[in-house]
Design a protein around this motif. Structure first.
Motif, PDB file in Angstrom:
ATOM      1  N   MET A 111      18.707   1.643  30.025  1.00  0.00           N
ATOM      2  CA  MET A 111      18.181   1.128  28.758  1.00  0.00           C
ATOM      3  C   MET A 111      17.620   2.234  27.875  1.00  0.00           C
ATOM      4  SD  MET A 111      16.486  -2.573  29.651  1.00  0.00           S
ATOM      5  CE  MET A 111      17.536  -4.039  29.484  1.00  0.00           C
ATOM      6  N   VAL A 112      17.717   2.010  26.554  1.00  0.00           N
ATOM      7  CA  VAL A 112      17.238   2.949  25.544  1.00  0.00           C
ATOM      8  C   VAL A 112      16.268   2.206  24.634  1.00  0.00           C
ATOM      9  CG1 VAL A 112      17.878   4.481  23.636  1.00  0.00           C
ATOM     10  CG2 VAL A 112      19.411   4.226  25.623  1.00  0.00           C
ATOM     11  N   GLY A 113      15.125   2.814  24.366  1.00  0.00           N
ATOM     12  CA  GLY A 113      14.134   2.203  23.483  1.00  0.00           C
ATOM     13  C   GLY A 113      14.152   2.840  22.101  1.00  0.00           C
ATOM     14  N   PHE A 114      14.105   2.002  21.071  1.00  0.00           N
ATOM     15  CA  PHE A 114      14.051   2.451  19.681  1.00  0.00           C
ATOM     16  C   PHE A 114      12.710   2.012  19.100  1.00  0.00           C
ATOM     17  CE2 PHE A 114      18.445   1.982  20.794  1.00  0.00           C
ATOM     18  CZ  PHE A 114      19.114   3.016  20.154  1.00  0.00           C
ATOM     19  N   LEU A 115      11.919   2.963  18.614  1.00  0.00           N
ATOM     20  CA  LEU A 115      10.647   2.673  17.962  1.00  0.00           C
ATOM     21  C   LEU A 115      10.854   2.809  16.463  1.00  0.00           C
ATOM     22  CD1 LEU A 115       8.369   2.052  20.010  1.00  0.00           C
ATOM     23  CD2 LEU A 115      10.001   3.709  20.943  1.00  0.00           C
ATOM     24  N   ILE A 116      10.593   1.727  15.739  1.00  0.00           N
ATOM     25  CA  ILE A 116      10.932   1.615  14.320  1.00  0.00           C
ATOM     26  C   ILE A 116       9.661   1.428  13.504  1.00  0.00           C
ATOM     27  CG2 ILE A 116      12.110   0.123  12.637  1.00  0.00           C
ATOM     28  CD1 ILE A 116      14.131  -0.520  14.912  1.00  0.00           C
ATOM     29  N   GLY A 117       9.559   2.129  12.389  1.00  0.00           N
ATOM     30  CA  GLY A 117       8.375   2.077  11.534  1.00  0.00           C
ATOM     31  C   GLY A 117       7.989   0.663  11.149  1.00  0.00           C
ATOM     32  N   CYS A 118       6.676   0.429  11.022  1.00  0.00           N
ATOM     33  CA  CYS A 118       6.132  -0.906  10.757  1.00  0.00           C
ATOM     34  C   CYS A 118       5.244  -0.877   9.518  1.00  0.00           C
ATOM     35  CB  CYS A 118       5.322  -1.367  11.970  1.00  0.00           C
ATOM     36  SG  CYS A 118       4.374  -2.881  11.691  1.00  0.00           S
ATOM     37  N   SER A 119       5.332  -1.934   8.719  1.00  0.00           N
ATOM     38  CA  SER A 119       4.539  -1.996   7.485  1.00  0.00           C
ATOM     39  C   SER A 119       3.042  -2.127   7.754  1.00  0.00           C
ATOM     40  CB  SER A 119       5.017  -3.152   6.600  1.00  0.00           C
ATOM     41  OG  SER A 119       4.901  -4.391   7.280  1.00  0.00           O
ATOM     42  N   PHE A 120       2.629  -2.479   8.975  1.00  0.00           N
ATOM     43  CA  PHE A 120       1.194  -2.491   9.277  1.00  0.00           C
ATOM     44  C   PHE A 120       0.590  -1.113   9.026  1.00  0.00           C
ATOM     45  CE2 PHE A 120       1.209  -6.189  12.601  1.00  0.00           C
ATOM     46  CZ  PHE A 120       1.512  -7.082  11.594  1.00  0.00           C
ATOM     47  N   THR A 121       1.418  -0.062   9.158  1.00  0.00           N
ATOM     48  CA  THR A 121       0.940   1.310   8.975  1.00  0.00           C
ATOM     49  C   THR A 121       0.381   1.520   7.581  1.00  0.00           C
ATOM     50  OG1 THR A 121       2.504   2.166  10.607  1.00  0.00           O
ATOM     51  CG2 THR A 121       1.632   3.739   9.007  1.00  0.00           C
ATOM     52  N   PHE A 122       1.060   1.021   6.550  1.00  0.00           N
ATOM     53  CA  PHE A 122       0.563   1.288   5.193  1.00  0.00           C
ATOM     54  C   PHE A 122      -0.500   0.291   4.749  1.00  0.00           C
ATOM     55  CE2 PHE A 122       4.813  -0.742   3.933  1.00  0.00           C
ATOM     56  CZ  PHE A 122       4.274  -1.975   3.583  1.00  0.00           C
ATOM     57  N   GLU A 123      -0.863  -0.661   5.601  1.00  0.00           N
ATOM     58  CA  GLU A 123      -1.917  -1.592   5.205  1.00  0.00           C
ATOM     59  C   GLU A 123      -3.276  -0.916   5.115  1.00  0.00           C
ATOM     60  OE1 GLU A 123       0.037  -5.797   6.692  1.00  0.00           O
ATOM     61  OE2 GLU A 123      -1.554  -4.912   7.897  1.00  0.00           O
ATOM     62  N   THR A 124      -3.515   0.096   5.929  1.00  0.00           N
ATOM     63  CA  THR A 124      -4.793   0.806   5.852  1.00  0.00           C
ATOM     64  C   THR A 124      -4.990   1.462   4.486  1.00  0.00           C
ATOM     65  OG1 THR A 124      -4.901   1.151   8.240  1.00  0.00           O
ATOM     66  CG2 THR A 124      -6.214   2.631   6.870  1.00  0.00           C
ATOM     67  N   PRO A 125      -4.013   2.249   3.978  1.00  0.00           N
ATOM     68  CA  PRO A 125      -4.208   2.803   2.628  1.00  0.00           C
ATOM     69  C   PRO A 125      -4.280   1.735   1.535  1.00  0.00           C
ATOM     70  CG  PRO A 125      -2.059   3.434   3.497  1.00  0.00           C
ATOM     71  CD  PRO A 125      -2.837   2.866   4.629  1.00  0.00           C
ATOM     72  N   LEU A 126      -3.605   0.599   1.718  1.00  0.00           N
ATOM     73  CA  LEU A 126      -3.739  -0.486   0.740  1.00  0.00           C
ATOM     74  C   LEU A 126      -5.170  -1.014   0.728  1.00  0.00           C
ATOM     75  CD1 LEU A 126      -0.452  -2.552   1.299  1.00  0.00           C
ATOM     76  CD2 LEU A 126      -0.964  -1.043  -0.620  1.00  0.00           C
ATOM     77  N   LEU A 127      -5.710  -1.261   1.919  1.00  0.00           N
ATOM     78  CA  LEU A 127      -7.086  -1.758   2.016  1.00  0.00           C
ATOM     79  C   LEU A 127      -8.075  -0.740   1.456  1.00  0.00           C
ATOM     80  CD1 LEU A 127      -6.880  -3.319   5.582  1.00  0.00           C
ATOM     81  CD2 LEU A 127      -7.278  -4.593   3.472  1.00  0.00           C
ATOM     82  N   GLU A 128      -7.845   0.524   1.746  1.00  0.00           N
ATOM     83  CA  GLU A 128      -8.743   1.576   1.252  1.00  0.00           C
ATOM     84  C   GLU A 128      -8.709   1.677  -0.268  1.00  0.00           C
ATOM     85  OE1 GLU A 128      -7.374   4.970   3.413  1.00  0.00           O
ATOM     86  OE2 GLU A 128      -8.645   4.547   5.166  1.00  0.00           O
ATOM     87  N   SER A 129      -7.627   1.204  -0.868  1.00  0.00           N
ATOM     88  CA  SER A 129      -7.510   1.195  -2.334  1.00  0.00           C
ATOM     89  C   SER A 129      -8.006  -0.115  -2.939  1.00  0.00           C
ATOM     90  CB  SER A 129      -6.050   1.438  -2.744  1.00  0.00           C
ATOM     91  OG  SER A 129      -5.617   2.712  -2.328  1.00  0.00           O
ATOM     92  N   GLY A 130      -8.585  -0.969  -2.100  1.00  0.00           N
ATOM     93  CA  GLY A 130      -9.159  -2.220  -2.603  1.00  0.00           C
ATOM     94  C   GLY A 130      -8.174  -3.353  -2.766  1.00  0.00           C
ATOM     95  N   ILE A 131      -6.989  -3.221  -2.169  1.00  0.00           N
ATOM     96  CA  ILE A 131      -5.976  -4.282  -2.257  1.00  0.00           C
ATOM     97  C   ILE A 131      -6.107  -5.171  -1.026  1.00  0.00           C
ATOM     98  CG2 ILE A 131      -3.507  -4.790  -2.335  1.00  0.00           C
ATOM     99  CD1 ILE A 131      -3.127  -2.063  -3.720  1.00  0.00           C
ATOM    100  N   PRO A 132      -6.452  -6.427  -1.187  1.00  0.00           N
ATOM    101  CA  PRO A 132      -6.634  -7.299  -0.024  1.00  0.00           C
ATOM    102  C   PRO A 132      -5.313  -7.623   0.663  1.00  0.00           C
ATOM    103  CG  PRO A 132      -6.894  -8.551  -2.054  1.00  0.00           C
ATOM    104  CD  PRO A 132      -6.766  -7.117  -2.459  1.00  0.00           C
ATOM    105  N   ILE A 133      -5.370  -7.787   1.981  1.00  0.00           N
ATOM    106  CA  ILE A 133      -4.197  -8.149   2.777  1.00  0.00           C
ATOM    107  C   ILE A 133      -4.465  -9.536   3.355  1.00  0.00           C
ATOM    108  CG2 ILE A 133      -2.711  -7.512   4.711  1.00  0.00           C
ATOM    109  CD1 ILE A 133      -2.685  -5.477   2.438  1.00  0.00           C
ATOM    110  N   ARG A 134      -3.730 -10.526   2.876  1.00  0.00           N
ATOM    111  CA  ARG A 134      -4.057 -11.908   3.157  1.00  0.00           C
ATOM    112  C   ARG A 134      -3.996 -12.269   4.638  1.00  0.00           C
ATOM    113  NH1 ARG A 134      -3.938 -14.890  -0.928  1.00  0.00           N
ATOM    114  NH2 ARG A 134      -5.163 -13.090  -1.593  1.00  0.00           N
TER     115      ARG A 134
END
Length: 263
Positions: A111-134
């Motif tokens: 078996m081979v594992g693929f790790l793929i980027g996730c949008s949860f990663t950019f939620e921190t900079p969104l929150l730090e910029s005052g953009i709420p994440i529902r």
């Protein structure tokens, strides 16, 4: 109450292995990159690698394991992808058959594992910029939808693009485009803003994966390409077995978000 956002990724993964964390990982270990997971047998690995290369918005690759290895050495050298995700999904011949907390007994030597980027990663900079994440405010999973946007075919793999959605005011949506554009390794800028029907979503209150979230007056839906796309592709392409994370239940890496920022 434990503040999971302040814990180191190794601590989060240990709690997951002990099955003390069993739910979605949004907001956990803030500042560290989270990843989607796809596991396939070696015979299908090249086709899927090509699929990711042809569909970088949906499937931005962060790491690929050696055949038979369950260690994602490039992003977390002490991790074990068989145990370090709260919930996994098993697809057999394109059919979702079960959801489990540990895949050790399903693991095979090729078996081979693929790790793929996730949008949860950019939620921190969104929150730090005052953009709420529902979905973080509501303490639920991000809503995700199949669309009419077809992926570029590669070998046996084909199917629809899946998107994640976050309600925002138009002003916040503009700022979110600017912020997430800096993170192409974790889906980058939105692929659609506004009318869900234009991308084939008939009812915004009924996501295909995750949970519905409420809208406030004046808000519009903002859609990002999503790493759950391979699960929709599995249903179309029907590999003999594909193991994935359960939507919203991510792998938390040792890599900081800034490592994937282009500015």
């Amino acid at each position: 109450m434990v503040n999971y956002g302040m814990l180191e990724p190794q601590e989060i993964r240990e709690l997951i292995r002990k099955q003390e964390i069993t739910g979605p990982t949004a907001g956990m270990s803030k500042g560290n990159t989270q990843a989607n997971l796809v596991i396939l047998k070696k015979e299908h690995a090249f086709d899927f690698l090509l699929f990711c290369q042809r569909n970088p918005k949906s499937c931005p690759l962060l790491d690929v394991t050696e055949p038979g290895s369950y260690i994602p050495a490039m992003i977390a050298e002490n991790a074990d992808i068989r145990k370090d995700i709260p919930k996994y999904r098993i697809y057999r011949d394109g059919v979702f058959t079960e959801e489990v907390a540990d895949i050790t007994e399903y693991w095979e030597d090729d078996m081979v594992g693929f790790l793929i980027g996730c949008s949860f990663t950019f939620e921190t900079p969104l929150l730090e910029s005052g953009i709420p994440i529902r979905h973080i405010e509501e303490n639920c999973n991000v809503p995700m939808y199949k669309t009419n946007i077809l992926c570029n075919k590669a070998g046996m793999f084909e199917g629809p693009t899946v998107v994640s959605m976050r309600p925002m005011t138009p002003e916040d949506a503009i700022r979110a485009v600017q912020i997430t554009s800096r993170f192409p390794a974790v889906h980058g800028a939105p692929i659609h803003i506004g009318d869900p029907g234009q991308i084939g979503i008939k009812d915004i209150t009924k996501p295909d994966f995750g949970d519905a979230v409420p809208f406030k007056p004046g808000e519009v839906p903002v859609f990002w390409a999503c790493g759950v796309t391979p699960q929709a592709v599995a249903m179309e392409s029907k590999p003999s077995i594909m193991i994935t994370h359960a939507p919203g239940h991510m792998f938390i890496s040792d890599i900081k978000d800034e490592a994937f920022s282009v500015l």
